[in-house]
Scaffold this motif. Structure first.
Motif, mmCIF file in Angstrom:
data_model
loop_
_atom_site.group_PDB
_atom_site.id
_atom_site.type_symbol
_atom_site.label_atom_id
_atom_site.label_comp_id
_atom_site.label_asym_id
_atom_site.label_seq_id
_atom_site.Cartn_x
_atom_site.Cartn_y
_atom_site.Cartn_z
ATOM 1 N N LYS A 1 0.820 -1.211 0.000
ATOM 2 C CA LYS A 1 0.000 0.000 0.000
ATOM 3 C C LYS A 1 0.854 1.260 0.000
ATOM 4 O O LYS A 1 0.578 2.215 -0.733
ATOM 5 C CB LYS A 1 -0.940 0.001 1.199
ATOM 6 C CG LYS A 1 -1.735 1.293 1.358
ATOM 7 C CD LYS A 1 -2.430 1.376 2.708
ATOM 8 C CE LYS A 1 -2.816 2.813 3.032
ATOM 9 N NZ LYS A 1 -3.344 2.976 4.382
ATOM 10 N N GLU A 2 1.920 1.279 0.830
ATOM 11 C CA GLU A 2 2.737 2.493 0.928
ATOM 12 C C GLU A 2 3.434 2.801 -0.394
ATOM 13 O O GLU A 2 3.494 3.958 -0.830
ATOM 14 C CB GLU A 2 3.783 2.335 2.044
ATOM 15 C CG GLU A 2 3.221 2.483 3.451
ATOM 16 C CD GLU A 2 2.266 1.353 3.837
ATOM 17 O OE1 GLU A 2 2.492 0.201 3.382
ATOM 18 O OE2 GLU A 2 1.290 1.621 4.569
ATOM 19 N N LEU B 1 0.737 4.057 -2.875
ATOM 20 C CA LEU B 1 0.325 5.432 -2.578
ATOM 21 C C LEU B 1 1.391 6.432 -3.007
ATOM 22 O O LEU B 1 1.083 7.499 -3.558
ATOM 23 C CB LEU B 1 0.040 5.588 -1.081
ATOM 24 C CG LEU B 1 -1.406 5.406 -0.623
ATOM 25 C CD1 LEU B 1 -1.496 5.468 0.892
ATOM 26 C CD2 LEU B 1 -2.310 6.467 -1.250
ATOM 27 N N ASP C 1 -5.919 13.669 0.816
ATOM 28 C CA ASP C 1 -5.023 12.744 1.527
ATOM 29 C C ASP C 1 -5.823 11.772 2.391
ATOM 30 O O ASP C 1 -5.542 10.562 2.431
ATOM 31 C CB ASP C 1 -4.049 13.530 2.414
ATOM 32 C CG ASP C 1 -2.799 13.965 1.668
ATOM 33 O OD1 ASP C 1 -2.477 13.344 0.629
ATOM 34 O OD2 ASP C 1 -2.148 14.934 2.104
ATOM 35 N N GLU D 1 -6.100 7.519 1.771
ATOM 36 C CA GLU D 1 -5.863 6.483 2.781
ATOM 37 C C GLU D 1 -7.073 5.555 2.881
ATOM 38 O O GLU D 1 -6.942 4.327 2.910
ATOM 39 C CB GLU D 1 -5.583 7.125 4.141
ATOM 40 C CG GLU D 1 -4.249 7.835 4.247
ATOM 41 C CD GLU D 1 -3.071 6.860 4.297
ATOM 42 O OE1 GLU D 1 -3.291 5.673 4.632
ATOM 43 O OE2 GLU D 1 -1.950 7.280 3.989
ATOM 44 N N LYS D 2 -8.250 6.139 2.926
ATOM 45 C CA LYS D 2 -9.486 5.363 3.067
ATOM 46 C C LYS D 2 -9.703 4.438 1.868
ATOM 47 O O LYS D 2 -10.002 3.240 2.029
ATOM 48 C CB LYS D 2 -10.657 6.331 3.214
ATOM 49 C CG LYS D 2 -12.024 5.670 3.248
ATOM 50 C CD LYS D 2 -13.119 6.744 3.330
ATOM 51 C CE LYS D 2 -14.514 6.132 3.252
ATOM 52 N NZ LYS D 2 -15.578 7.178 3.327
ATOM 53 N N ASP E 1 -6.934 1.673 1.467
ATOM 54 C CA ASP E 1 -7.194 0.620 2.463
ATOM 55 C C ASP E 1 -8.250 -0.344 1.929
ATOM 56 O O ASP E 1 -8.100 -1.575 2.019
ATOM 57 C CB ASP E 1 -7.682 1.233 3.785
ATOM 58 C CG ASP E 1 -6.544 1.769 4.634
ATOM 59 O OD1 ASP E 1 -5.381 1.381 4.385
ATOM 60 O OD2 ASP E 1 -6.814 2.591 5.536
#
Length: 580
Positions: free
Chosen positions: A490-491, A494, A532, A536-537, A540
């Motif tokens: 994920k990181e 993103l 931002d 994230e939401k 996820d």
């Protein structure tokens, strides 16, 4: 409302509700003919052409108005008798038949001058009308085209004594037409200056519609301001029209200046035109004043009117905003800011639903800023359809949104059309779309094609996201490397998606390798903090649902790979779908 007949720059607007031409005599005795001939002579005078020199010598006068009147008279006579009869019966033109060749050249050039103008018709629909204006709308435009052609041919026959051997039924009438209507809707007092601007209810386009604009690039982003740009502004409402656009599920009233009428017409290929019931019964979510001649310095801004629950876009008039990107991208900015406030994630990219020949299906979303290769990837999918694809539905070609529904990330569209670079399309594909497209500056850098690609129902259906990919247009794919790269962290994902890197392709004034937050300067850049949180939401949820996330190296910015790059990437993606 519009005047009976007006010429502004290279645009002609004919109000058929105020002046209708039943016969050639009506046409030749109209104020419109006088204005066209005056503009033609004035153009030749500015160029010091041989035509103007000849007219000066023949009529023994250099005044444009006098020359206009004389040429009008001759054309009227040629409509009812041949040049020999004019010479023998009218003393004033006793030797006119000796000028046959020169007059024929002038008539040909005048006709070509008329056809080089952008020509529009307006029909005003009255509030109490029973629809007769709309019923006659197409018929009136077709009749006007036939009348102009017949009159031109009659005048030519009067000069040559011969009918054409080949009849070319060219666009001699209007390139496009509008039905407009005034409604009694009232915006808040701050916006009363636009209340009397007529709203478009119907549009007719003679395709192929080819137009040239003063600019062919967009510059910068639209900035949010804290003061309402409408405050203190004065405009002439009779110089504006309103296109009520359904941008996704938002209703945006686009008020555009008549000098920018080309873009208002082209909008019909990109955003769904709202119907009369929606106009009457629904408050707009946003309004956009495009091309206000306010005499102020450059203002390309938007404003959030919290009190009236309304977003406001404002771009004042300048030659450089005579480019479709300034209309389209402000509408998308307004739409995206509204969506961010609703908790939706704006996606600058392309979304498609694909069913392969083996029955496997997937919903693919490719994220990328202008020139990254998202639209070109869709065209690569289309070109490979025979060998790989059974069905393909375009969800969006430039801008969409993600929404979480029933614990799934769903993709929704915004536009029913596509605004694509001609340079990056297969040369044959543009010709296949010629009968329904708008071509802008086709022989210039960043030439564009605006064409419908989906229906409004299709783009608003909602599609579960199976693939979410970043379009990388600058990384070279070496031998034994893949165009498709999986991002399973994920990181990392993103970081790449937020970075929004691409090699500029000349679609804006940017050059070189540039970065744009989340590849989207139309809302997310201006609302970075809120975005931002949404990123994230949504990421996820994407990873929770094991959605395929990766980068797709389109190589669109690599010289020589403009077509092969997207095509190779598409083939790899099809192979990945087969593995599902």
């Amino acid at each position: 409302m519009s005047k009976e007949f007006s010429i502004t720059g290279n645009k002609v607007i004919m109000n058929l509700s105020q002046q209708y031409y039943d016969t050639s005599a009506d046409l030749l005795n109209s104020d419109g003919l006088v204005k066209v001939i005056r503009a033609y002579i004035d153009s030749n005078k500015k160029q010091s052409s041989h035509i103007y020199t000849y007219l000066e010598k023949f009529f023994r006068n250099s005044d444009v108005d006098v020359l206009t009147g004389q040429l009008c008279d001759i054309i009227k006579f040629l409509n009812i008798m041949n040049i020999d009869d004019i010479s023998s019966k009218i003393n004033k033109y006793h030797y006119l038949n000796k000028e046959r060749k020169q007059l024929l050249q002038i008539i040909e050039e005048l006709y070509d001058f008329w056809r080089r103008l952008e020509r529009y018709t307006i029909v005003e629909q009255k509030a109490d009308a029973q629809g007769i204006e709309v019923v006659n709308f197409l018929g009136a435009n077709n009749f006007l085209k036939t009348l102009i052609l017949d009159t031109y041919r009659r005048v030519e026959f009067a000069l040559t004594g011969e009918y054409p051997k080949v009849y070319r039924q060219v666009q001699a009438g209007a390139n496009a037409g509008l039905v407009v209507k005034k409604y009694n809707y009232k915006l808040p007092d701050q916006y009363k200056l636009v209340n009397n601007i007529p709203i478009i209810t119907k549009i007719m386009v003679e395709t192929p519609y080819i137009t040239y604009t003063k600019s062919n690039k967009r510059d910068g982003i639209f900035k949010e301001v804290k003061e309402n740009p409408f405050d203190g502004v004065k405009i002439k409402p009779e110089h504006f029209y309103c296109y009520p656009a359904k941008v996704g599920d938002n209703l945006i009233y686009i008020y555009f200046h008549r000098d920018l009428l080309t873009h208002g017409i082209a909008t019909s290929n990109l955003f769904e035109l709202a119907n009369e019931e929606e106009i009457k019964n629904r408050k707009p979510d946003a309004i956009y004043l495009f091309g206000a001649k306010d005499g102020l310095e450059e203002k390309h801004v938007f404003y959030i009117d919290e009190k009236n629950d309304l977003l406001v876009g404002y771009v004042n008039y300048d030659d450089k905003v005579d480019y479709f990107g300034y209309l389209k991208k402000m509408c998308l900015t307004l739409n995206n800011v509204i969506n961010i406030r609703r908790g939706y994630l704006p996606i600058h990219g392309a979304g498609v639903n694909i069913v392969l020949q083996n029955g496997k299906a997937a919903n693919i979303v490719i994220l990328g800023d202008s020139g990254a290769g998202k639209s070109e990837s869709i065209e690569a999918f289309r070109s490979l359809a025979k060998d790989y694809i059974r069905e393909m539905t375009v969800i969006f070609d430039d801008m969409g949104s993600f929404r979480i529904e029933n614990n799934q990330v769903m993709a929704y569209g915004t536009e029913i059309g596509a605004f694509v670079r001609l340079d990056d399309l297969d040369s044959g594909y543009a010709f296949k779309q010629i009968d329904r497209s708008v071509f802008m500056n086709p022989d210039k850098v960043n030439a564009r094609l605006i064409m419908p690609v989906s229906t409004y129902d299709q783009i608003m259906k909602g599609y579960k996201v199976d693939f979410f990919l970043y379009a990388d247009n600058y990384s070279v794919v070496l031998e034994n490397e893949n165009s498709y790269n999986v991002l399973d962290n994920k990181e990392d994902a993103l970081r790449i998606f937020k970075r929004g890197a691409r090699l500029a392709k000349g679609t804006t004034t940017e050059t070189g390798l540039v970065q744009t937050y989340f590849a989207n300067p139309f809302g997310p850049v201006q609302k970075k903090e809120e975005c931002d949180i949404l990123l994230e939401k949504y990421f996820d949820k994407l990873f929770e649902n094991k959605v395929n996330i990766g980068s797709l190296r389109t190589q669109l910015a690599i010289q020589g790979m403009e077509f092969e790059g997207p095509r190779n990437a598409a083939i790899e993606l099809f192979k990945k779908i087969k593995e599902l």
